[in-house]
Every structure is written in structure tokens, then in C-alpha cells.
Scaffold this motif. Structure first.
Motif, PDB file in Angstrom:
ATOM      1  N   GLU A   1      55.028  35.605  43.005  1.00 18.67           N
ATOM      2  CA  GLU A   1      54.054  36.705  43.059  1.00 18.67           C
ATOM      3  C   GLU A   1      53.329  36.853  41.729  1.00 18.67           C
ATOM      4  OE1 GLU A   1      57.191  36.952  44.052  1.00 18.67           O
ATOM      5  OE2 GLU A   1      56.969  37.180  46.225  1.00 18.67           O
ATOM      6  N   GLU A   2      54.084  36.793  40.617  1.00 18.84           N
ATOM      7  CA  GLU A   2      53.462  36.932  39.298  1.00 18.84           C
ATOM      8  C   GLU A   2      52.528  35.756  38.999  1.00 18.84           C
ATOM      9  OE1 GLU A   2      56.845  39.574  36.925  1.00 18.84           O
ATOM     10  OE2 GLU A   2      56.216  37.639  36.137  1.00 18.84           O
ATOM     11  N   LEU A   3      52.910  34.560  39.421  1.00 19.17           N
ATOM     12  CA  LEU A   3      52.053  33.394  39.195  1.00 19.17           C
ATOM     13  C   LEU A   3      50.749  33.524  39.972  1.00 19.17           C
ATOM     14  CD1 LEU A   3      51.507  30.619  38.008  1.00 19.17           C
ATOM     15  CD2 LEU A   3      52.834  29.619  39.887  1.00 19.17           C
ATOM     16  N   LEU A   4      50.854  33.947  41.233  1.00 21.22           N
ATOM     17  CA  LEU A   4      49.644  34.131  42.044  1.00 21.22           C
ATOM     18  C   LEU A   4      48.745  35.214  41.451  1.00 21.22           C
ATOM     19  CD1 LEU A   4      51.110  33.902  45.662  1.00 21.22           C
ATOM     20  CD2 LEU A   4      49.470  32.333  44.618  1.00 21.22           C
ATOM     21  N   GLU A   5      49.372  36.280  40.944  1.00 21.83           N
ATOM     22  CA  GLU A   5      48.601  37.365  40.339  1.00 21.83           C
ATOM     23  C   GLU A   5      47.854  36.873  39.095  1.00 21.83           C
ATOM     24  OE1 GLU A   5      49.601  41.607  38.206  1.00 21.83           O
ATOM     25  OE2 GLU A   5      50.869  40.990  39.892  1.00 21.83           O
ATOM     26  N   GLU A   6      48.526  36.051  38.272  1.00 23.48           N
ATOM     27  CA  GLU A   6      47.891  35.482  37.088  1.00 23.48           C
ATOM     28  C   GLU A   6      46.687  34.617  37.473  1.00 23.48           C
ATOM     29  OE1 GLU A   6      48.637  35.197  33.441  1.00 23.48           O
ATOM     30  OE2 GLU A   6      49.273  37.195  34.029  1.00 23.48           O
ATOM     31  N   LEU A   7      46.903  33.757  38.460  1.00 24.60           N
ATOM     32  CA  LEU A   7      45.829  32.846  38.886  1.00 24.60           C
ATOM     33  C   LEU A   7      44.667  33.613  39.505  1.00 24.60           C
ATOM     34  CD1 LEU A   7      48.019  29.972  40.393  1.00 24.60           C
ATOM     35  CD2 LEU A   7      46.742  29.936  38.246  1.00 24.60           C
ATOM     36  N   TRP A   8      44.990  34.657  40.274  1.00 27.03           N
ATOM     37  CA  TRP A   8      43.944  35.460  40.906  1.00 27.03           C
ATOM     38  C   TRP A   8      43.124  36.214  39.847  1.00 27.03           C
ATOM     39  CZ3 TRP A   8      41.235  35.604  45.052  1.00 27.03           C
ATOM     40  CH2 TRP A   8      40.474  36.746  45.369  1.00 27.03           C
ATOM     41  N   THR A   9      43.817  36.731  38.839  1.00 25.88           N
ATOM     42  CA  THR A   9      43.130  37.444  37.742  1.00 25.88           C
ATOM     43  C   THR A   9      42.166  36.493  37.036  1.00 25.88           C
ATOM     44  OG1 THR A   9      45.022  38.897  37.433  1.00 25.88           O
ATOM     45  CG2 THR A   9      43.455  38.762  35.630  1.00 25.88           C
ATOM     46  N   LEU A  10      42.640  35.280  36.733  1.00 29.66           N
ATOM     47  CA  LEU A  10      41.788  34.304  36.073  1.00 29.66           C
ATOM     48  C   LEU A  10      40.604  33.909  36.950  1.00 29.66           C
ATOM     49  CD1 LEU A  10      44.496  31.955  34.513  1.00 29.66           C
ATOM     50  CD2 LEU A  10      42.834  33.331  33.260  1.00 29.66           C
ATOM     51  N   HIS A  11      40.847  33.770  38.229  1.00 28.20           N
ATOM     52  CA  HIS A  11      39.768  33.409  39.168  1.00 28.20           C
ATOM     53  C   HIS A  11      38.727  34.531  39.241  1.00 28.20           C
ATOM     54  CE1 HIS A  11      37.788  31.820  42.741  1.00 28.20           C
ATOM     55  NE2 HIS A  11      37.950  33.017  43.309  1.00 28.20           N
ATOM     56  N   SER A  12      39.186  35.789  39.235  1.00 28.21           N
ATOM     57  CA  SER A  12      38.277  36.946  39.339  1.00 28.21           C
ATOM     58  C   SER A  12      37.403  37.084  38.095  1.00 28.21           C
ATOM     59  CB  SER A  12      39.081  38.233  39.536  1.00 28.21           C
ATOM     60  OG  SER A  12      39.891  38.144  40.672  1.00 28.21           O
ATOM     61  N   MET A  13      37.899  36.604  36.953  1.00 26.23           N
ATOM     62  CA  MET A  13      37.162  36.734  35.697  1.00 26.23           C
ATOM     63  C   MET A  13      36.038  35.698  35.576  1.00 26.23           C
ATOM     64  SD  MET A  13      40.421  37.470  33.220  1.00 26.23           S
ATOM     65  CE  MET A  13      39.496  37.297  31.698  1.00 26.23           C
ATOM     66  N   ARG A  14      36.069  34.699  36.440  1.00 26.89           N
ATOM     67  CA  ARG A  14      35.038  33.631  36.331  1.00 26.89           C
ATOM     68  C   ARG A  14      33.754  34.036  37.033  1.00 26.89           C
ATOM     69  NH1 ARG A  14      38.485  28.049  37.168  1.00 26.89           N
ATOM     70  NH2 ARG A  14      39.671  28.221  35.227  1.00 26.89           N
TER      71      ARG A  14
END
Length: 277
Positions: A264-277
Motif C-alpha cells: 500500500e505504501e509503495l503504491l501510494e508513493e508511486l501514485w504521488t509521484l505520478h500525480s506530480m508529473r
């Protein structure tokens, strides 16, 4: 003072054998969840037995709520420190689940009315109310471990030690037992001490004590501990799959903000990075 404390504790099983523990000091506070990990022979199971008075230190002192653990105090200590072992069959003494849960309370001389109440409460807490009249050896591995936990809970200790308590269970049974334990800790403000090889269990703890060659090698949060991957590998310990996957993602040029402990934490990290692009 509500805590378990090791003060410069050393222990060996025989005089001509090497020290299993060498000058070990640490404290575990009330309502804390601490995982103790280490390679085989690092001293972690010996620590569990010293906490419960199954062994006594050769040097130094173990204290439970300020009371030194020794032959005179051991029965008082065991009212505060309960222990669940790897193989629940080793803990069963009664012909029925009810008898088994009652056994520890009988040893402590509890009145019958209180025992009846505690049996009901403890079996309810681990979801085993319907099995009260069953013979323990007829239960599944997960059910047996639940009864073992209920037997410890019935004495109402402040500290519960799980010594590889989920090692013999399948992944589903392991997950269910740990969910039960986590809920009980919150409900009763218990201290949990887990001795384990299961890395997923370790990630759920609040603090980790890493043992190496009979000494405290490292202490910290699971996130801090698993960030030291190379150091852990050097002393024969692994890291969770998610930690390894995160390392590969970082090696591919993706800058994760923190060390993820689960999917869950890994997906949240990746989603946050994706949203910032």
C-alpha cells in the motif's frame, strides 16, 4: 514503573559453552509493540525465556515493572508476562479447550467465578467461543494457536511474548492470528514482544531490536531498520519483498520519498509521484 528492562544481562547454557547473550541492555515500555529479530543462535529466543522466568541471567538483571525476575518472584512475574510458543501442542494440558484456558488461572489460584468469566472473555476475544468443549488436538493449526493465545489472555498479563508463534501456520492463518493480536493490543493496551523470522510481522511493530551474536546490534523503527539492507545482509538477515522492489525502482531512476514497508505504501508513493508529473 510499567516496563520490561534488561540491565547488562549475560547468559550461557553451560559454564564451558560460549555466551548466548553478552551484556545485553534494553527496555520495553507498556503498550509498546517490539519485534526482536536475528539469525538462528543470535539469542532472541533466550531473551523471551528470560523475560518469562523460564531462565534466569548468569550476570546482570531482568526487571518486570521494577521487580527483579528470580526464583522467588517468578510466579508473580508470570502473571504479568504471558508467552505463546511456536508449537501450541506443547502448551496444551487439558482435555477440552475450556480446561486448557482454565489451567493457567488455576495455577494462579483465581476464584472460580472469575475463571468462568475470563474463559468466556478470552475465547470470545480470539473468535473461539464455539469450540469451548472441543478437544484441542482436533483443531486446526490456526485454531490451536488461538486457544494458546486465549489461555495467556485469561491470566490478564500486561506483556505477551509471541515466540515464533505463527511459524507453523500457512500465510492465511498467520495473517489472521496477527490481525487478532493487533486488535487485542489496542483493546487492552498490551505490550507485545514478537520473536519472529516473518518480515511482514516485523513491519507491523513499533520498534525493532536486532540481535547479532548475543548482542543488541541495532534498534529502531521498522522503516529505519530495513533501510540498512546491506548491513542486514551482512549479518544473515533479509528484507521484505517490498523493500527489495523499492530498491529496484530507485535504481531505475524513480526517486521515492520514503522507504515503503508494504504494498500500500509503495503504491501510494508511486501514485504521488505520478500525480506530480
Amino acid at each position: 514503573m510499567s516496563r520490561i528492562e534488561f540491565r547488562n544481562v549475560s547468559f550461557r547454557y553451560q559454564e564451558d559453552m560460549p555466551w548466548v547473550l553478552n551484556n545485553v541492555s534494553f527496555a520495553i515500555e507498556s503498550d509498546e509493540w517490539v519485534a526482536i529479530i536475528g539469525h538462528n543462535g543470535s539469542g532472541k529466543s533466550t531473551i523471551a525465556k528470560l523475560m518469562n522466568g523460564l531462565l534466569f541471567p548468569e550476570k546482570g538483571e531482568v526487571l518486570v515493572d521494577g521487580q527483579s525476575v528470580n526464583e522467588e518472584t517468578v510466579w508473580e512475574v508470570r502473571k504479568q508476562v504471558g508467552m505463546v510458543f511456536q508449537n501450541p501442542d506443547n502448551q496444551f494440558v487439558g482435555t477440552t479447550v475450556r480446561d486448557d484456558v482454565a489451567f493457567g488461572m488455576e495455577n494462579h489460584g483465581m476464584p472460580r467465578e472469575l475463571m468462568v468469566e475470563r474463559i468466556k472473555e478470552s475465547l470470545q476475544a480470539v473468535g473461539m467461543t464455539d469450540y469451548e468443549s472441543q478437544e484441542p488436538h482436533r483443531l486446526s493449526g490456526g485454531q490451536k494457536q488461538r486457544v494458546a493465545i486465549a489461555s495467556v489472555l485469561a491470566v490478564s498479563p500486561q506483556y505477551i511474548i509471541l515466540d515464533e508463534a505463527t511459524a507453523m501456520l500457512d500465510p492465511k492463518g498467520r495473517k489472521e492470528i496477527m490481525q487478532t493480536i493487533r486488535e487485542l493490543q489496542h483493546q487492552r493496551n498490551l505490550s507485545l514482544i514478537t520473536i519472529t523470522h516473518d518480515l511482514q510481522e516485523v513491519t507491523q511493530a513499533g520498534r525493532v531490536i536486532v540481535m547479532n551474536q548475543g548482542e543488541v546490534w541495532l534498534e529502531g523503527s521498522p522503516r529505519d531498520i530495513f533501510a540498512k539492507k546491506e548491513d542486514l545482509l551482512e549479518i544473515g538477515l533479509d528484507t521484505p519483498f517490498v523493500t527489495k522492489l523499492a530498491e529496484e525502482i530507485k535504481a531505475a531512476g524513480v526517486n521515492l520519498q520514503r522507504e515503503p514497508l508494504n504494498h500500500e505504501e509503495l503504491l501510494e508513493e508511486l501514485w504521488t509521484l505520478h500525480s506530480m508529473r
